[in-house]
Scaffold this active site. Structure first.
Site, mmCIF file in Angstrom:
data_model
loop_
_atom_site.group_PDB
_atom_site.id
_atom_site.type_symbol
_atom_site.label_atom_id
_atom_site.label_comp_id
_atom_site.label_asym_id
_atom_site.label_seq_id
_atom_site.Cartn_x
_atom_site.Cartn_y
_atom_site.Cartn_z
ATOM 1 C CB THR A 131 -0.891 -0.010 1.266
ATOM 2 O OG1 THR A 131 -1.419 1.298 1.472
ATOM 3 C CG2 THR A 131 -0.096 -0.369 2.523
ATOM 4 C CG ASP A 132 -1.081 5.028 -0.930
ATOM 5 O OD1 ASP A 132 -1.640 4.387 -0.007
ATOM 6 O OD2 ASP A 132 -1.656 5.942 -1.556
ATOM 7 C CD GLU A 133 -3.411 3.417 4.246
ATOM 8 O OE1 GLU A 133 -3.333 3.401 5.479
ATOM 9 O OE2 GLU A 133 -4.457 3.196 3.621
ATOM 10 C CE1 TYR A 156 -3.242 -2.647 5.726
ATOM 11 C CE2 TYR A 156 -3.259 -0.288 5.268
ATOM 12 C CZ TYR A 156 -3.273 -1.592 4.826
ATOM 13 O OH TYR A 156 -3.300 -1.860 3.475
ATOM 14 C CB SER A 159 1.440 -4.615 10.137
ATOM 15 O OG SER A 159 0.311 -4.284 9.350
ATOM 16 C CE LYS A 160 0.104 -4.619 2.956
ATOM 17 N NZ LYS A 160 -0.289 -5.963 2.424
ATOM 18 N NE ARG A 220 -6.536 8.206 3.252
ATOM 19 C CZ ARG A 220 -6.013 9.071 4.121
ATOM 20 N NH1 ARG A 220 -5.522 10.222 3.717
ATOM 21 N NH2 ARG A 220 -5.972 8.783 5.417
ATOM 22 N NE ARG A 287 -8.717 5.940 10.198
ATOM 23 C CZ ARG A 287 -8.775 5.558 8.922
ATOM 24 N NH1 ARG A 287 -7.847 5.945 8.057
ATOM 25 N NH2 ARG A 287 -9.760 4.796 8.497
ATOM 26 C CG HIS A 290 -7.175 10.919 9.624
ATOM 27 N ND1 HIS A 290 -8.450 11.418 9.610
ATOM 28 C CD2 HIS A 290 -7.032 10.241 8.468
ATOM 29 C CE1 HIS A 290 -9.045 11.059 8.490
ATOM 30 N NE2 HIS A 290 -8.199 10.347 7.770
HETATM 31 P P1 NAD Z 1 -9.684 -7.219 2.317
HETATM 32 O O1 NAD Z 1 -9.668 -6.981 3.792
HETATM 33 O O2 NAD Z 1 -10.923 -6.945 1.536
HETATM 34 O O3 NAD Z 1 -9.299 -8.740 2.028
HETATM 35 C C1 NAD Z 1 -8.282 -9.410 2.729
HETATM 36 C C2 NAD Z 1 -8.457 -10.897 2.493
HETATM 37 O O4 NAD Z 1 -7.401 -11.576 3.190
HETATM 38 C C3 NAD Z 1 -9.780 -11.454 3.046
HETATM 39 O O5 NAD Z 1 -10.373 -12.319 2.091
HETATM 40 C C4 NAD Z 1 -9.356 -12.222 4.298
HETATM 41 O O6 NAD Z 1 -10.193 -13.336 4.582
HETATM 42 C C5 NAD Z 1 -7.946 -12.674 3.918
HETATM 43 N N1 NAD Z 1 -7.104 -12.891 5.099
HETATM 44 C C6 NAD Z 1 -6.914 -12.036 6.148
HETATM 45 N N2 NAD Z 1 -6.102 -12.624 7.063
HETATM 46 C C7 NAD Z 1 -5.769 -13.846 6.562
HETATM 47 C C8 NAD Z 1 -4.960 -14.912 7.040
HETATM 48 N N3 NAD Z 1 -4.344 -14.840 8.237
HETATM 49 N N4 NAD Z 1 -4.813 -16.010 6.270
HETATM 50 C C9 NAD Z 1 -5.441 -16.095 5.056
HETATM 51 N N5 NAD Z 1 -6.238 -15.144 4.582
HETATM 52 C C10 NAD Z 1 -6.397 -14.024 5.315
HETATM 53 O O7 NAD Z 1 -8.446 -6.407 1.762
HETATM 54 P P2 NAD Z 1 -8.235 -5.666 0.366
HETATM 55 O O8 NAD Z 1 -8.707 -4.289 0.476
HETATM 56 O O9 NAD Z 1 -8.722 -6.540 -0.722
HETATM 57 O O10 NAD Z 1 -6.635 -5.621 0.331
HETATM 58 C C11 NAD Z 1 -5.879 -6.709 -0.219
HETATM 59 C C12 NAD Z 1 -4.416 -6.372 -0.157
HETATM 60 O O11 NAD Z 1 -4.169 -5.160 -0.880
HETATM 61 C C13 NAD Z 1 -3.894 -6.123 1.266
HETATM 62 O O12 NAD Z 1 -2.603 -6.691 1.350
HETATM 63 C C14 NAD Z 1 -3.851 -4.615 1.381
HETATM 64 O O13 NAD Z 1 -2.840 -4.216 2.284
HETATM 65 C C15 NAD Z 1 -3.509 -4.221 -0.038
HETATM 66 N N6 NAD Z 1 -3.984 -2.876 -0.463
HETATM 67 C C16 NAD Z 1 -5.289 -2.504 -0.281
HETATM 68 C C17 NAD Z 1 -5.722 -1.260 -0.720
HETATM 69 C C18 NAD Z 1 -7.158 -0.812 -0.592
HETATM 70 O O14 NAD Z 1 -7.480 0.336 -0.899
HETATM 71 N N7 NAD Z 1 -8.084 -1.672 -0.177
HETATM 72 C C19 NAD Z 1 -4.813 -0.390 -1.348
HETATM 73 C C20 NAD Z 1 -3.490 -0.810 -1.515
HETATM 74 C C21 NAD Z 1 -3.091 -2.060 -1.077
HETATM 75 P P1 TYD Z 2 -10.569 4.212 4.495
HETATM 76 O O1 TYD Z 2 -11.546 3.821 3.445
HETATM 77 O O2 TYD Z 2 -10.645 3.556 5.838
HETATM 78 O O3 TYD Z 2 -9.126 4.046 3.848
HETATM 79 P P2 TYD Z 2 -7.664 4.500 4.414
HETATM 80 O O4 TYD Z 2 -7.776 4.925 5.817
HETATM 81 O O5 TYD Z 2 -6.877 3.241 4.274
HETATM 82 O O6 TYD Z 2 -7.223 5.592 3.499
HETATM 83 O O7 TYD Z 2 -10.702 5.775 4.737
HETATM 84 C C1 TYD Z 2 -10.546 6.693 3.664
HETATM 85 C C2 TYD Z 2 -10.594 8.084 4.248
HETATM 86 O O8 TYD Z 2 -11.930 8.331 4.742
HETATM 87 C C3 TYD Z 2 -9.667 8.295 5.439
HETATM 88 O O9 TYD Z 2 -9.149 9.610 5.382
HETATM 89 C C4 TYD Z 2 -10.580 8.135 6.646
HETATM 90 C C5 TYD Z 2 -11.916 8.628 6.134
HETATM 91 N N1 TYD Z 2 -13.120 7.992 6.727
HETATM 92 C C6 TYD Z 2 -14.153 8.786 7.213
HETATM 93 O O10 TYD Z 2 -14.093 10.025 7.176
HETATM 94 N N2 TYD Z 2 -15.266 8.164 7.732
HETATM 95 C C7 TYD Z 2 -15.372 6.801 7.800
HETATM 96 O O11 TYD Z 2 -16.405 6.287 8.323
HETATM 97 C C8 TYD Z 2 -14.302 5.997 7.274
HETATM 98 C C9 TYD Z 2 -14.373 4.494 7.315
HETATM 99 C C10 TYD Z 2 -13.192 6.631 6.735
#
Ligand code: NAD
Ligand code: TYD
Length: 350
Positions: A131-133, A156, A159-160, A220, A287, A290
């Site tokens: 992630t970019d985070e 989060y 850990s990433k 974002r 948050r 944040h």
């Molecule tokens: P998500 O939470 O929707 O899905 C995570 C999946 O991992 C779920 O299906 C869950 O059951 C599985 N999982 C969790 N713990 C597990 C374990 N111990 N063993 C096996 N499976 C397990 O997440 P997402 O949003 O689809 O993100 C997927 C990946 O992409 C993550 O690594 C996240 O850090 C990365 N990512 C997400 C975003 C975003 O905007 N959502 C952006 C950049 C990177």
């Molecule tokens: P989120 O979707 O949790 O992604 P991330 O924190 O990984 O960027 O949140 C996106 C943005 O929206 C973040 O700045 C937090 C904000 N946010 C709210 O304002 N209200 C909410 O209920 C949630 C879940 C997020």
């Protein structure tokens, strides 16, 4: 013929990656390994579950012995690792789950791959999705580059970041063939409604308050999930060994502006008078820690591998809202039971 282990394939992004690989590469065998936590949902993959090149394994990446046994049984030659705990607010409430899944889980997979491949890395690849985070928070200007120093702030993102360092360490120490990508915020179908966009869509349909953290001024950079899956395909096949690629949408939005846009589009689609949903906006306690702004520079990916986002945000957000409105039973299913408890714990105190 490839045997690819995709971890976290039942989650939001993972399910789109699994679908793309199963459909586009019928000669690959795709193994989706997922623990099916609250975020994992096999209903996301109904359309591919009967394909002959798709296989599902229910397992926990925190179980190192099981990971080793699965590699021995199936002889995977590639890994696309998405499994993770992924929600910042949950990491603030329960950091240890993130340490276990995101750090220990990643090391277990690295060890299993290293043990199975035994130094024979021909045709092998360990692709870690990040992630970019990890780069921390930007001020009002500037971008994250692949060379930006890591500066994570939430459990989060820490850990990433830790898992990214370990993946690189296995490359530098053991020559494990790895590639990493760091993507900005994704949106689209099948995203669990704890993240901003689907949470807002779900609350609008239920006429519930729309919680905006702080003043809603955090920024974002949003990318449609299918464009992320396309980037993963390109990087998996063409990315350089040991390289990192940033993936982003060049699409920065303040949270409050996104919430207002979703309100406006949904008023139209639900036949409500203009301005109805905006009245639900409720500013709540910010948050902790944040991050102010994320913005990705994805020039390297564009110049070296030719990837660009395909969807404009206006189109992507409309497609996303349409999907949620057409799949309300999916939303009802995932927001019953534990979700109610989670919601109460997260939002009652704000
Ligand atoms: P998500 O939470 O929707 O899905 C995570 C999946 O991992 C779920 O299906 C869950 O059951 C599985 N999982 C969790 N713990 C597990 C374990 N111990 N063993 C096996 N499976 C397990 O997440 P997402 O949003 O689809 O993100 C997927 C990946 O992409 C993550 O690594 C996240 O850090 C990365 N990512 C997400 C975003 C975003 O905007 N959502 C952006 C950049 C990177
Ligand atoms: P989120 O979707 O949790 O992604 P991330 O924190 O990984 O960027 O949140 C996106 C943005 O929206 C973040 O700045 C937090 C904000 N946010 C709210 O304002 N209200 C909410 O209920 C949630 C879940 C997020």
């Amino acid at each position: 013929m490839k045997k690819i282990l995709i971890t976290g394939g039942a989650g939001f992004i993972g399910s789109h990656v699994v679908r793309l690989f199963v459909n586009n590469y019928p000669n690959y065998q795709i193994y989706n390994l997922d623990k099916l936590t609250y975020a994992g949902n096999l209903a996301n993959l109904k359309d591919v579950e009967d394909k002959p090149n798709y296989h599902f394994i229910k397992a926990d990446i925190v179980d190192g012995e099981q990971m080793q046994a699965l590699f021995e049984d199936h002889q995977f030659d590639s890994v696309i690792h998405l499994a993770a705990e992924s929600h910042v607010d949950r990491s603030i409430a329960n950091p240890m789950e993130f340490i276990m899944a995101n750090i220990v889980g990643t090391v277990n997979l690295l060890n299993a791959a290293r043990h199975q491949w035994q130094g024979d890395f021909e045709g092998k690849r360990f692709y870690h999705i990040s992630t970019d985070e990890v780069y921390g928070s930007l001020g009002h200007t500037g971008f994250f580059y692949e060379t930006t120093p890591y500066d994570p702030h939430s459990p989060y993102s820490a850990s990433k970041a830790s898992s990214d360092h370990l993946v690189r360490a296995y490359h530098d120490t053991y020559n494990l063939p790895i590639v990493i990508s760091n993507c900005s915020n994704n949106y689209g179908p099948n995203q669990f409604p704890e993240k901003l966009i689907p949470l807002i869509i779900n609350n609008i349909r239920n006429e519930k308050p729309l919680p905006v953290y702080g003043k809603g001024l955090n920024v974002r950079d949003w990318l449609y999930v299918v464009d992320h899956a396309r980037a993963i395909d390109v990087i998996f096949h063409q990315g350089g060994d040991g390289e990192t690629y940033n993936i982003g949408g060049h699409n920065e939005w303040k949270n409050i502006d996104i919430v207002k846009l979703v309100c406006e589009i949904m008023d139209g689609k639900l036949g409500r008078a203009d301005g109805t949903s905006e009245k639900l906006i409720t500013f709540v306690k910010d948050r902790a820690g944040h991050d102010l702004r994320y913005a990705i520079d994805a020039t390297k990916l564009q110049n070296e591998l030719g990837w660009m986002p395909s969807l404009q945000f206006e189109e992507g957000i409309r497609k996303t809202i349409d999907w949620y409105l057409e799949n309300q039973s999916w939303l009802d299913e995932v927001t019953s039971g534990n979700y109610l408890k989670y919601y109460e714990e997260q939002y009652q105190k704000r």
